[in-house]
Design a protein around this motif. Structure first.
Motif, PDB file in Angstrom:
ATOM      1  N   PHE B  30       0.839  -1.203   0.000  1.00  0.00           N
ATOM      2  CA  PHE B  30       0.000   0.000   0.000  1.00  0.00           C
ATOM      3  C   PHE B  30       0.871   1.249   0.000  1.00  0.00           C
ATOM      4  CE2 PHE B  30      -3.672   2.532   0.908  1.00  0.00           C
ATOM      5  CZ  PHE B  30      -3.210   3.547   1.723  1.00  0.00           C
ATOM      6  N   SER B  32      -0.987   4.730  -1.007  1.00  0.00           N
ATOM      7  CA  SER B  32      -1.914   5.816  -0.687  1.00  0.00           C
ATOM      8  C   SER B  32      -3.333   5.409  -1.012  1.00  0.00           C
ATOM      9  CB  SER B  32      -1.612   7.062  -1.511  1.00  0.00           C
ATOM     10  OG  SER B  32      -0.279   7.435  -1.478  1.00  0.00           O
ATOM     11  N   THR B  50      -2.211   9.061   3.214  1.00  0.00           N
ATOM     12  CA  THR B  50      -1.073   8.146   3.277  1.00  0.00           C
ATOM     13  C   THR B  50      -0.864   7.634   4.693  1.00  0.00           C
ATOM     14  OG1 THR B  50      -0.065   9.375   1.467  1.00  0.00           O
ATOM     15  CG2 THR B  50       1.363   7.911   2.698  1.00  0.00           C
ATOM     16  N   SER B  51      -1.155   8.468   5.675  1.00  0.00           N
ATOM     17  CA  SER B  51      -0.888   8.105   7.063  1.00  0.00           C
ATOM     18  C   SER B  51      -2.184   7.863   7.817  1.00  0.00           C
ATOM     19  CB  SER B  51      -0.120   9.234   7.755  1.00  0.00           C
ATOM     20  OG  SER B  51       1.090   9.483   7.075  1.00  0.00           O
ATOM     21  N   SER B  52      -2.145   6.909   8.744  1.00  0.00           N
ATOM     22  CA  SER B  52      -3.316   6.602   9.555  1.00  0.00           C
ATOM     23  C   SER B  52      -3.624   7.724  10.524  1.00  0.00           C
ATOM     24  CB  SER B  52      -3.063   5.350  10.395  1.00  0.00           C
ATOM     25  OG  SER B  52      -3.467   4.207   9.722  1.00  0.00           O
ATOM     26  N   LEU B  65      -8.006   7.869   7.291  1.00  0.00           N
ATOM     27  CA  LEU B  65      -7.543   6.545   6.875  1.00  0.00           C
ATOM     28  C   LEU B  65      -7.173   5.720   8.109  1.00  0.00           C
ATOM     29  CD1 LEU B  65      -6.410   4.610   4.585  1.00  0.00           C
ATOM     30  CD2 LEU B  65      -4.249   5.844   4.865  1.00  0.00           C
ATOM     31  N   LYS B  67      -5.023   2.417   8.569  1.00  0.00           N
ATOM     32  CA  LYS B  67      -4.190   1.428   7.873  1.00  0.00           C
ATOM     33  C   LYS B  67      -4.141   0.091   8.590  1.00  0.00           C
ATOM     34  CE  LYS B  67      -0.301   3.029   6.054  1.00  0.00           C
ATOM     35  NZ  LYS B  67       0.927   3.847   5.929  1.00  0.00           N
ATOM     36  N   LEU B  70      -7.632  -1.227   7.480  1.00  0.00           N
ATOM     37  CA  LEU B  70      -7.692  -1.164   6.010  1.00  0.00           C
ATOM     38  C   LEU B  70      -8.989  -0.541   5.509  1.00  0.00           C
ATOM     39  CD1 LEU B  70      -6.172  -4.654   5.076  1.00  0.00           C
ATOM     40  CD2 LEU B  70      -4.977  -2.525   5.633  1.00  0.00           C
ATOM     41  N   SER B  72     -11.133   3.541   4.870  1.00  0.00           N
ATOM     42  CA  SER B  72     -11.183   4.992   4.933  1.00  0.00           C
ATOM     43  C   SER B  72     -12.643   5.418   4.919  1.00  0.00           C
ATOM     44  CB  SER B  72     -10.454   5.599   3.730  1.00  0.00           C
ATOM     45  OG  SER B  72     -10.606   7.006   3.672  1.00  0.00           O
TER      46      SER B  72
END
Lengths: 116, 111
Positions: B30, B32, B50-52, B65, B67, B70, B72
């Motif tokens: 992963f 983005s 891009t970042s949780s 998001l 991550k 998994l 959003s």
């Protein structure tokens, strides 16, 4: 031009015919993408150009599909022996292709292909 | 194969309502997650995540998001009729510039 330009906006053809779809990206954009969108679906990746070369053509469904970008600007998607299943909206997108990747693709309005 | 699933497929709300759109994904390497809005033909970029845990915000739209789980979400507050569109979620992988899109969520905002 100001945005990504695609021609024709609509194309109706008969099964078995050859079609060409043209994409004129934003001036200065080195990255160019073709996607295909069927009704009720998201865009599906076909091919990616960085400059004149096809950096990734893994999305082309079969050898009836071919795309070129001979001078690193305008691109043409070529479909031979069209089939009814090729009917879809073909979207072209471009991005600057340099510097940090932002994920922002600039899409054209698409070419709607109908194969009878 | 990369997988992006959006829910719901469609929803109808009234002006002023808040909507929450979901996007879950399964992807190797992963990079983005991106949100696009498609009003008629050309999708237009909304956010890249891009970042949780870091919320991205633009006016009445916001997205976050996760991550680990998994997924959003995209929130639209105080909806207006101009928010009516298909909202597309896409993922990108490392060393790869193509986007894998979900099927989209069609949002209809009634006056």
């Amino acid at each position: 031009g100001a945005g990504v330009s695609q021609t024709p906006s609509n194309k109706v053809t008969e099964k078995g015919k050859y079609v060409e779809l043209r994409c004129d990206p934003i001036s200065g954009h080195t990255a160019l993408y073709w996607y295909r969108q069927s009704l009720g679906q998201g865009p599906e990746f076909l091919i990616y150009f960085q400059g004149t070369g096809a950096a990734d053509d893994s999305g082309l469904p079969n050898d009836r599909f071919f795309a070129v970008r001979p001078e690193g600007s305008v691109s043409t998607l070529k479909i031979q022996r069209t089939e009814r299943g090729d009917s879809a909206v073909y979207l072209c997108a471009s991005s600057s292709g340099t510097g940090q990747w932002t994920g922002e693709l600039f899409f054209g309005e698409g070419s709607r292909l109908t194969v009878l | 194969e990369d997988k992006v699933v959006q829910s719901p497929l469609s929803l109808v709300v009234h002006e002023g309502d808040t909507v929450t759109l979901n996007c879950s994904y399964e992807v190797t390497n992963f990079r983005s997650l991106l949100w696009y809005k498609q009003e008629k033909k050309a999708p237009t970029f909304l956010f890249m995540l891009t970042s949780s845990g870091i919320e991205k915000k633009s006016g009445r739209l916001s997205s976050i998001l996760d991550k680990k789980e998994l997924f959003s979400i995209l929130n639209i507050t105080a909806t207006q009729t101009g928010d009516s569109a298909i909202y597309l979620c896409a993922v990108a992988t490392i060393n790869d510039y193509k986007l894998s899109f979900g099927a989209g969520t069609t949002v209809t905002v009634r006056a």
